[in-house]
Design a protein around this motif. Structure first.
Motif, mmCIF file in Angstrom:
data_model
loop_
_atom_site.group_PDB
_atom_site.id
_atom_site.type_symbol
_atom_site.label_atom_id
_atom_site.label_comp_id
_atom_site.label_asym_id
_atom_site.label_seq_id
_atom_site.Cartn_x
_atom_site.Cartn_y
_atom_site.Cartn_z
ATOM 1 N N ASN A 159 0.828 -1.210 0.000
ATOM 2 C CA ASN A 159 0.000 0.000 0.000
ATOM 3 C C ASN A 159 0.862 1.260 0.000
ATOM 4 O OD1 ASN A 159 -2.063 -1.771 0.126
ATOM 5 N ND2 ASN A 159 -2.747 -1.242 2.190
ATOM 6 N N ASP A 160 0.395 2.290 -0.711
ATOM 7 C CA ASP A 160 1.008 3.619 -0.784
ATOM 8 C C ASP A 160 2.283 3.653 -1.638
ATOM 9 O OD1 ASP A 160 -0.981 4.644 0.871
ATOM 10 O OD2 ASP A 160 0.155 4.138 2.682
ATOM 11 N N MET A 161 2.675 2.547 -2.243
ATOM 12 C CA MET A 161 3.855 2.548 -3.104
ATOM 13 C C MET A 161 3.529 3.245 -4.430
ATOM 14 S SD MET A 161 5.565 -1.234 -2.587
ATOM 15 C CE MET A 161 6.812 -0.875 -3.810
ATOM 16 N N HIS A 162 4.505 4.019 -4.933
ATOM 17 C CA HIS A 162 4.347 4.676 -6.219
ATOM 18 C C HIS A 162 4.727 3.710 -7.340
ATOM 19 C CE1 HIS A 162 3.686 8.880 -4.834
ATOM 20 N NE2 HIS A 162 4.215 8.374 -3.715
ATOM 21 N N CYS A 163 4.083 3.854 -8.481
ATOM 22 C CA CYS A 163 4.319 2.930 -9.582
ATOM 23 C C CYS A 163 3.939 3.588 -10.897
ATOM 24 C CB CYS A 163 3.515 1.645 -9.390
ATOM 25 S SG CYS A 163 1.730 1.932 -9.224
ATOM 26 N N ALA A 164 4.339 2.952 -11.990
ATOM 27 C CA ALA A 164 3.875 3.326 -13.331
ATOM 28 C C ALA A 164 2.814 2.313 -13.738
ATOM 29 C CB ALA A 164 5.037 3.329 -14.317
ATOM 30 N N VAL A 165 1.684 2.803 -14.255
ATOM 31 C CA VAL A 165 0.539 1.941 -14.538
ATOM 32 C C VAL A 165 0.232 1.981 -16.033
ATOM 33 C CG1 VAL A 165 -1.856 1.409 -13.978
ATOM 34 C CG2 VAL A 165 -0.384 2.509 -12.268
ATOM 35 N N LYS A 166 0.124 0.818 -16.636
ATOM 36 C CA LYS A 166 -0.309 0.730 -18.032
ATOM 37 C C LYS A 166 -1.821 0.613 -18.065
ATOM 38 C CE LYS A 166 0.313 -1.804 -22.361
ATOM 39 N NZ LYS A 166 0.971 -2.952 -23.038
ATOM 40 N N ILE A 167 -2.475 1.529 -18.773
ATOM 41 C CA ILE A 167 -3.934 1.513 -18.849
ATOM 42 C C ILE A 167 -4.354 0.354 -19.733
ATOM 43 C CG2 ILE A 167 -6.007 2.841 -19.353
ATOM 44 C CD1 ILE A 167 -4.208 4.003 -17.185
ATOM 45 N N PRO A 168 -5.173 -0.564 -19.233
ATOM 46 C CA PRO A 168 -5.613 -1.699 -20.050
ATOM 47 C C PRO A 168 -6.306 -1.234 -21.325
ATOM 48 C CG PRO A 168 -6.183 -2.029 -17.748
ATOM 49 C CD PRO A 168 -5.691 -0.621 -17.869
ATOM 50 N N ASP A 169 -6.058 -1.942 -22.410
ATOM 51 C CA ASP A 169 -6.678 -1.685 -23.721
ATOM 52 C C ASP A 169 -6.260 -0.346 -24.321
ATOM 53 O OD1 ASP A 169 -8.034 -4.078 -23.364
ATOM 54 O OD2 ASP A 169 -9.717 -3.088 -22.375
ATOM 55 N N LYS A 170 -5.301 0.344 -23.741
ATOM 56 C CA LYS A 170 -4.833 1.615 -24.309
ATOM 57 C C LYS A 170 -3.309 1.647 -24.240
ATOM 58 C CE LYS A 170 -8.874 4.369 -22.962
ATOM 59 N NZ LYS A 170 -9.342 5.578 -22.226
ATOM 60 N N ASN A 171 -2.730 2.321 -25.176
ATOM 61 C CA ASN A 171 -1.272 2.470 -25.176
ATOM 62 C C ASN A 171 -0.902 3.715 -24.375
ATOM 63 O OD1 ASN A 171 1.405 1.990 -25.762
ATOM 64 N ND2 ASN A 171 1.317 3.106 -27.709
ATOM 65 N N GLN A 172 -1.260 3.697 -23.079
ATOM 66 C CA GLN A 172 -1.004 4.832 -22.202
ATOM 67 C C GLN A 172 -0.365 4.349 -20.906
ATOM 68 O OE1 GLN A 172 -4.634 6.974 -21.493
ATOM 69 N NE2 GLN A 172 -4.762 7.784 -23.577
ATOM 70 N N TRP A 173 0.551 5.159 -20.389
ATOM 71 C CA TRP A 173 1.166 4.910 -19.087
ATOM 72 C C TRP A 173 0.895 6.104 -18.195
ATOM 73 C CZ3 TRP A 173 3.604 0.465 -17.498
ATOM 74 C CH2 TRP A 173 3.873 -0.496 -18.479
ATOM 75 N N ARG A 174 0.560 5.860 -16.934
ATOM 76 C CA ARG A 174 0.260 6.916 -15.967
ATOM 77 C C ARG A 174 1.021 6.640 -14.668
ATOM 78 N NH1 ARG A 174 -2.474 11.164 -18.490
ATOM 79 N NH2 ARG A 174 -4.191 10.372 -19.767
ATOM 80 N N ARG A 175 1.320 7.728 -13.968
ATOM 81 C CA ARG A 175 1.862 7.574 -12.614
ATOM 82 C C ARG A 175 0.727 7.211 -11.677
ATOM 83 N NH1 ARG A 175 5.115 12.732 -10.921
ATOM 84 N NH2 ARG A 175 3.100 13.695 -11.406
ATOM 85 N N GLN A 190 10.262 5.340 -12.037
ATOM 86 C CA GLN A 190 11.620 5.855 -12.088
ATOM 87 C C GLN A 190 11.765 7.082 -11.202
ATOM 88 O OE1 GLN A 190 12.621 6.547 -16.187
ATOM 89 N NE2 GLN A 190 12.253 4.412 -16.819
ATOM 90 N N GLU A 191 12.996 7.278 -10.663
ATOM 91 C CA GLU A 191 13.250 8.356 -9.711
ATOM 92 C C GLU A 191 12.992 9.728 -10.335
ATOM 93 O OE1 GLU A 191 13.842 8.399 -6.575
ATOM 94 O OE2 GLU A 191 13.871 6.219 -6.355
ATOM 95 N N ASN A 192 13.355 9.917 -11.591
ATOM 96 C CA ASN A 192 13.174 11.239 -12.202
ATOM 97 C C ASN A 192 11.706 11.587 -12.391
ATOM 98 O OD1 ASN A 192 13.018 9.160 -14.147
ATOM 99 N ND2 ASN A 192 13.289 10.630 -15.801
ATOM 100 N N LEU A 193 10.822 10.583 -12.384
ATOM 101 C CA LEU A 193 9.391 10.844 -12.528
ATOM 102 C C LEU A 193 8.722 11.110 -11.184
ATOM 103 C CD1 LEU A 193 8.467 8.133 -15.202
ATOM 104 C CD2 LEU A 193 8.750 10.594 -15.546
ATOM 105 N N ARG A 194 9.429 10.830 -10.087
ATOM 106 C CA ARG A 194 8.851 11.066 -8.757
ATOM 107 C C ARG A 194 9.017 12.509 -8.322
ATOM 108 N NH1 ARG A 194 10.258 5.752 -5.025
ATOM 109 N NH2 ARG A 194 9.803 4.154 -6.625
ATOM 110 N N THR A 195 9.959 13.213 -8.925
ATOM 111 C CA THR A 195 10.226 14.589 -8.501
ATOM 112 C C THR A 195 9.181 15.573 -9.016
ATOM 113 O OG1 THR A 195 11.651 14.906 -10.441
ATOM 114 C CG2 THR A 195 12.697 14.134 -8.407
#
Length: 626
Positions: free
Chosen positions: A17-33, A67-72
């Protein structure tokens, strides 16, 4: 995000719980924090996409380590909450209706957000307490909180300001003034094409809600003063009514519609309004345009309305209606008509007949011949007409009207006779044909239960010979152009041969497809019109061989849980259907009539004494029916 994770591979990580991650949106070519809210199962995780404020459940294979550079980079969305209101019903949970209302009016809208935090207060409150203003369709600014209160979806809750020691310690409600200079006032543009945020003056917000006007009735359509006039068919009603707009009025209708869209701008009723059947109104259609309308029926939270200038009817939410008359001095443009001296079969317009009228007439230019003027009709408020569509009646496209096929009859009750089952509808409903010892297979017939073909009585040989002869030159027969129910025809089966059939209904219009029944077998199939031909009159002399019967002696089991049901006959299971087909396939069967009216009921036997349904009873797929 896409560049960083597009070619990444999943690696097992112990997510918490509360961990940051990169998420791939199902059925779409999109990535979100995202940030993990909770672990649903070992493979499913609920995450918050904090840059867009969306929560969703995804498989862990859609997650990557952020990635660390995306957390800032800070969050790109703000979490806000409307102040001074609370949910109705004594609960602290907002109803689904209130959430849907907010989503409807705010999603994708350009809104003005006012932070309700003074300079001396703690400005780290989260979610941010705000007031939200947006423009309605009239261009007026509307306070969303007050709108929810007016709709009965929220209650007012005034904030309390602490008083100084010199004042009374009792609680005193405080409404924060919009002119307060030390308030933090920010306008946030939710339009994705306009990212900038700027500070504005708040004193300009003054809500103006247009009050409903008393309504009356729209004038009935003006009938052209001529016996024949051209018109455009607007739509076809479920009862066969044909709605037309005279060509002479077409320009006036377009002009009026343009003026309505330019002048009528409103968000909807902000106070409860009780609609009555027959009441005139303004209607915002599903295309977001405004129309003149009339209430046809009130059903709970939805209202069935008719667009008076176009004839259509539709069920819409109450918030899309407004009790106001638009151009009350202008008569309705749409004229309801009916075909003169034409009555539907059974005096009720069937859906397939209405669909055929829609296919033939909708949006077509027609010539109206006034045959008879009737008295005022409360249902349509208009006269009746005949519409002629002459090109449909050309001699080369006309199909002769033929009588229905002659039915075959069964021997008298208690007499045992040989039969073959040609089509199985359900375990206790089949189509049979009479069989005889002298039968032979002169034609390659099709069957549900006998792959080797079907045999006929010796006296029916001429039918087989005639079918074989007509199949040699079937391409010379005229195409079928009359698709009324029970219309006899020749239809092409999957084996490439043509058989006697009749029309059941029109199923599709683009392309036109018709459901037919093969009268000598009982089976049905949906065919395009290029697989239908007019039937030669010579083939009409033979009775239809397939006889629909109900089987006696058994019924669906009382307990039959967990089995897949027959979609069109859910009281029986698919397992029972296949078991019955196995019992009937390729066997010499005998039947004994139990009743011949109102329906044919028979008992089927194998070897002249063993009822075929006993196999289903023994397998527990049916119960005896004494």
């Amino acid at each position: 995000m896409v560049a960083a994770y597009e070619n990444s591979k999943w690696e097992p990580i112990k997510w918490e719980n509360d961990m940051h991650c990169a998420v791939k949106i199902p059925d779409k070519n999109q990535w979100r924090r995202g940030q993990i809210i909770r672990m649903v199962t070992d493979t499913l995780v609920e995450v918050l996409l904090y840059d867009v404020g969306v929560e969703l459940v995804v498989n862990i294979t859609c997650l990557r380590e952020l990635q660390e550079n995306l957390r800032t980079i800070g969050r790109l969305s703000l979490e806000c909450a409307l102040v001074d209101i609370r949910p109705t019903g004594g609960s602290d949970k907002w109803t689904a209706t209130a959430c849907d209302c907010l989503s409807l009016y705010l999603t994708g809208a350009v809104a003005t957000i006012i932070l309700q935090v003074c300079s001396e207060e703690n400005n780290t409150t989260w979610p941010l307490p705000v007031k939200i203003f947006c423009r309605d369709e009239k261009g007026e600014r509307v306070d969303v909180s007050k709108y929810l209160i007016k709709k009965g979806l929220a209650l007012r809750e005034r904030r309390i300001k602490k008083l100084s020691n010199s004042q009374s310690s009792s609680e005193k409600s405080l409404e924060i003034s919009l002119e307060q200079e030390d308030s933090m006032v920010t306008k946030i543009n939710f339009d994705p094409d306009k990212k900038a945020a700027d500070v504005i003056k708040v004193s300009e917000f003054q809500q103006k809600i247009p009050k409903p006007r008393t309504t009356g009735c729209y004038k009935p359509p003006a009938i052209p003063n001529m016996k024949v006039f051209e018109a455009i068919v607007s739509c076809i009603g479920d009862d066969g009514t044909i709605f037309v707009v005279p060509k002479l009025s077409e320009f006036e209708l377009i002009k009026m519609m343009n003026e309505i869209q330019s002048n009528l701008k409103c968000l909807g009723l902000l106070e409860p309004y009780f609609w009555k059947k027959g009441e005139a109104c303004a209607v915002r259609g599903s295309d977001t345009m405004w129309y003149r309308g009339k209430v046809m029926e009130v059903v709970g939270g939805t209202i069935k309305v008719q667009y008076l200038d176009h004839g259509f009817t539709e069920k819409i939410p109450q918030c899309h209606l407004y009790p106001i008359l638009l151009y009350p001095d202008t008569p309705q443009f749409c004229i309801p008509c009916q075909l003169c001296n034409t009555k539907p079969v059974g005096n009720v317009w069937q859906p397939d007949a209405v669909e055929l009228l829609q296919e033939l007439l909708s949006k077509r230019e027609v010539e109206i011949h006034i045959m008879k003027l009737t008295e005022y009709n409360k249902k349509y408020e208009d006269e009746r007409w005949e519409i002629r569509f002459e090109e449909l009646l050309l001699s080369e496209t006309e199909t002769p009207i033929l009588p229905p096929y002659l039915p075959s009859s069964l021997p008298p009750p208690e007499e045992l006779y040989a039969v073959q089952v040609k089509h199985v509808v359900s375990p206790n409903e089949v189509y049979i044909c009479l069989d005889s010892v002298e039968s032979c297979n002169l034609f390659n017939q099709h069957s549900d239960t006998d792959d080797s073909g079907v045999s006929w009585e010796s006296e029916s040989e001429s039918l087989n010979e005639a079918l074989r002869r007509f199949n040699k030159n079937v391409e010379t027969f005229p195409p079928l152009t009359d698709f009324r129910t029970e219309m006899p025809c020749l239809a092409e089966y999957d084996d490439g041969l043509w058989y006697r059939a009749k029309i059941v209904s029109v199923k599709e219009f683009n392309p036109l497809a018709v459901l037919v029944q093969f009268v000598d077998y009982g089976s049905t199939e949906k065919l395009t019109i290029n697989r239908l031909r007019q039937i030669p009159l010579h083939l009409m002399q033979y009775p239809a061989r397939a006889i629909k019967v109900l089987l006696a002696g058994f019924k669906p089991p009382l307990r039959d849980p967990g089995k897949t049901r027959i979609p069109y006959c859910p009281k029986w299971s698919m397992e029972a259907l296949w078991a019955m087909i196995d019992c009937l396939q390729g066997k010499q069967l005998y039947a004994s009539s139990m009743a011949q009216a109102p329906e044919q009921i028979v008992t089927l036997y194998e070897d002249e004494q063993y009822p075929v349904h006993m196999s289903l009873v023994e397998m527990g797929l049916a119960d005896r029916d004494e």
